[in-house]
Design an enzyme around this catalytic site. Structure first.
Site, PDB file in Angstrom:
ATOM      1  N   ASP A  98       4.146   4.495  -2.322  1.00 55.87           N
ATOM      2  CA  ASP A  98       2.817   4.058  -2.324  1.00 55.87           C
ATOM      3  C   ASP A  98       2.029   5.253  -2.535  1.00 55.87           C
ATOM      4  O   ASP A  98       1.758   5.864  -1.438  1.00 55.87           O
ATOM      5  CB  ASP A  98       2.832   3.618  -0.932  1.00 55.87           C
ATOM      6  CG  ASP A  98       1.391   3.038  -0.699  1.00 55.87           C
ATOM      7  OD1 ASP A  98       0.427   3.466  -1.602  1.00 55.87           O
ATOM      8  OD2 ASP A  98       1.029   2.240   0.271  1.00 55.87           O
TER       9      ASP A  98
ATOM     10  N   LYS B 100      -7.653   3.768  -4.665  1.00 59.29           N
ATOM     11  CA  LYS B 100      -8.525   4.811  -4.211  1.00 59.29           C
ATOM     12  C   LYS B 100      -9.316   5.633  -5.639  1.00 59.29           C
ATOM     13  O   LYS B 100     -10.035   5.114  -6.225  1.00 59.29           O
ATOM     14  CB  LYS B 100      -7.962   5.509  -3.251  1.00 59.29           C
ATOM     15  CG  LYS B 100      -7.608   4.660  -1.911  1.00 59.29           C
ATOM     16  CD  LYS B 100      -7.481   5.836  -0.706  1.00 59.29           C
ATOM     17  CE  LYS B 100      -6.855   4.615   0.314  1.00 59.29           C
ATOM     18  NZ  LYS B 100      -7.582   4.503   1.432  1.00 59.29           N
TER      19      LYS B 100
ATOM     20  N   TYR C 227       1.169   2.957   6.209  1.00 58.45           N
ATOM     21  CA  TYR C 227       0.487   1.981   6.068  1.00 58.45           C
ATOM     22  C   TYR C 227       0.452   1.479   4.774  1.00 58.45           C
ATOM     23  O   TYR C 227       0.047   2.396   3.858  1.00 58.45           O
ATOM     24  CB  TYR C 227      -0.831   1.954   6.642  1.00 58.45           C
ATOM     25  CG  TYR C 227      -1.783   0.973   6.390  1.00 58.45           C
ATOM     26  CD1 TYR C 227      -1.825  -0.196   7.127  1.00 58.45           C
ATOM     27  CD2 TYR C 227      -3.004   0.948   5.416  1.00 58.45           C
ATOM     28  CE1 TYR C 227      -2.707  -1.329   6.906  1.00 58.45           C
ATOM     29  CE2 TYR C 227      -3.939   0.005   5.166  1.00 58.45           C
ATOM     30  CZ  TYR C 227      -3.992  -1.247   5.935  1.00 58.45           C
ATOM     31  OH  TYR C 227      -4.830  -2.246   5.647  1.00 58.45           O
TER      32      TYR C 227
HETATM   33  N1  PMP Z   1      -1.348   2.098   0.949  1.00 62.69           N
HETATM   34  C1  PMP Z   1      -2.024   3.224   1.407  1.00 62.69           C
HETATM   35  C2  PMP Z   1      -0.978   4.431   1.357  1.00 62.69           C
HETATM   36  C3  PMP Z   1      -3.085   3.382   2.069  1.00 62.69           C
HETATM   37  O1  PMP Z   1      -3.722   4.197   2.641  1.00 62.69           O
HETATM   38  C4  PMP Z   1      -4.169   2.196   2.044  1.00 62.69           C
HETATM   39  C5  PMP Z   1      -5.501   2.070   2.421  1.00 62.69           C
HETATM   40  N2  PMP Z   1      -5.964   3.129   3.318  1.00 62.69           N
HETATM   41  C6  PMP Z   1      -3.606   0.908   1.480  1.00 62.69           C
HETATM   42  C7  PMP Z   1      -2.168   1.070   0.751  1.00 62.69           C
HETATM   43  C8  PMP Z   1      -4.305  -0.427   1.178  1.00 62.69           C
HETATM   44  O2  PMP Z   1      -5.375   0.027   0.032  1.00 62.69           O
HETATM   45  P1  PMP Z   1      -6.823  -1.089   0.093  1.00 62.69           P
HETATM   46  O3  PMP Z   1      -7.244  -0.543   1.444  1.00 62.69           O
HETATM   47  O4  PMP Z   1      -7.371  -0.697  -0.926  1.00 62.69           O
HETATM   48  O5  PMP Z   1      -6.153  -2.329   0.447  1.00 62.69           O
END
Ligand code: PMP
Length: 426
Positions: free
Chosen positions: A237, A265, A142
């Site tokens: 990512d 995060k 994701y």
């Molecule tokens: N990339 C990864 C690996 C994630 O785990 C997440 C959110 N859990 C995101 C992108 C998206 O981040 P956000 O919820 O801050 O938009």
């Protein structure tokens, strides 16, 4: 639970599903989501005053534990000077310098407000830089909710992507190729077919959105090679893994250098922050130095920068990682031992301060297919048992768990006592 129930009923009248992000609604486990009033160290408290040991950690950011004093004080001090200026600040320079020092492949860094913005922008930049259209992602990974990332695999291995959500045009989805995590052959097939038009591979170097699945030996190295051969951009990512699976992220832990990195995060210490960056040669294609457009009214917000800087400074100064990792491993090992004692089929994965547990007969889980075929009913029963015992886990079996500096040995032991009691009831 009365207050959480009342708030949930009320919330559903004016907020879709009663929540501002879907997994919070407890749909995967059933029951009433706990409305949270405060958090400190390893604990959170719900509206009814019940205390929980928290392994969600706001979905990852709170690696220092909740309500860290230095972060809180930095936020208060910054807020006293004004909340947002829409003009550059020194804090942004300090942040870019710190990120670049801690994650050296990020020669230049652009701050944004969420992980979604970071990945969306990194993909646009890759497309703008290469002049190509297609992107490769992995099933079960994701990367936020931008259109080109809400795509699942078509029916055959080499079919073009189809939208995984209404509202994503098929014309957009067709440019996303979805292949299998930890399976280099599937990546090679996609490149054999479409290599000339593939702008980038985007990958969670440790998958944290299909529970926790670390890369198998050679997987990340293989992605690096494939991108080098095809002239495609490799994007890690590290929104989840950054400053978590090691100080310098997964790229440091596994010693594979991406071209671009996305962060979120931890980098915001609990405030809404994301970032993307990487090779100078690529990132200078972004506006205003280059033609690829990207912007943000609140990007680099001074209060958010203060929280992020106070978090990263502590991670840099104090070598807390070995003990966090040891505690994470101790929790996973303890769960496996208790599962054996109670005759429950369970296996765990650990990567630094991220962990996952799977109710399955499989010895090891390394693929999306395995992750989704675990025993859901058992997970639900376990989940609610743990909640009852005062342990707050992610309310879905496809989410990993997070450890913080504030989770000491006593907290791990308390958690394992709860696991023992709940396993006895399963
Ligand atoms: N990339 C990864 C690996 C994630 O785990 C997440 C959110 N859990 C995101 C992108 C998206 O981040 P956000 O919820 O801050 O938009």
């Amino acid at each position: 639970m009365q207050k959480s129930e009342a708030l949930f009923t009320r919330a559903q009248k004016t907020i879709p599903g009663g929540v501002n992000s879907p997994v919070r609604a407890f749909k995967a486990v059933g029951g009433t989501p706990r409305f949270i009033t405060k958090a400190d160290g390893p604990y959170i408290w719900d509206a009814d005053g019940k205390q929980y040991i928290d392994y969600v950690q706001s979905w990852g950011p709170m690696v220092l534990g909740h309500n860290n004093a230095a972060v809180r004080e930095a936020v208060v001090a910054a807020a006293q000077e004004g909340l947002s200026f829409g003009a550059p600040t020194e804090a942004e320079v300090l942040m870019a310098e710190k990120v670049s020092a801690m994650v050296p492949s990020m020669e230049m860094v652009r701050m944004v407000n969420s992980g979604t913005e970071a990945t969306m922008s990194a993909i646009r930049l890759s497309r703008g830089y290469t002049g190509r259209n297609k992107i490769v992602k992995f099933e079960g990974c994701y990367h936020g909710h931008a259109d080109s990332l809400l795509v699942k695999a078509g029916s055959g291995a080499l079919t073009l992507g189809v939208p995984s959500s209404p509202g994503v045009p098929a014309d957009v989805a067709q440019h996303t190729l979805t292949v299998e995590f930890n399976n280099l052959d599937s990546v090679r097939e996609a490149f054999a077919e479409h290599g000339d038009d593939i702008a980038c591979i985007i990958v969670e170097p440790v998958a944290g959105n299909m529970n926790c699945i670390p890369p198998v030996d050679g997987f990340l190295e293989g992605l690096r090679e494939i991108c080098d051969e095809a002239g495609s951009v490799l994007i890690f990512d590290e929104v989840m893994t950054g400053f978590r699976v090691s100080r310098g992220g997964a790229q440091e832990r596994y010693q594979v250098k991406p071209d671009l990195t996305c962060l979120g995060k931890v980098i915001g210490g609990g405030m809404p922050v994301g970032a993307f960056g990487g090779k100078r040669e690529i990132i200078t294609h972004i506006s205003p130095t280059g033609p690829v457009y990207q912007a943000g009214t609140l990007s680099g917000n001074p209060v958010a920068m203060a929280a992020g800087l106070a978090t990263l400074s502590q991670l840099e100064a104090d070598d807390m990682y070995p003990s966090i990792f040891e505690n994470t491993q101790a929790l996973a090992d303890g769960m496996e031992a208790l599962a054996k004692k109670h005759g429950i089929a369970l296996t765990t994965n650990v990567a630094g301060s991220m962990f996952g547990f799977f109710f399955t007969d499989d010895e090891k889980v390394t693929s999306y297919k395995q992750a989704i075929s675990c025993n859901q009913e058992r997970f639900k029963a376990f989940y609610h048992g743990m909640l009852e015992q005062g342990v707050y886990l992610a309310p879905a079996s496809y989410e990993g768990g997070f450890m913080s500096k504030a989770h000491d040995k006593a907290i791990i032991d308390k958690t394992l006592d709860a696991v023992d009691k709940v396993f006895a009831q399963l």
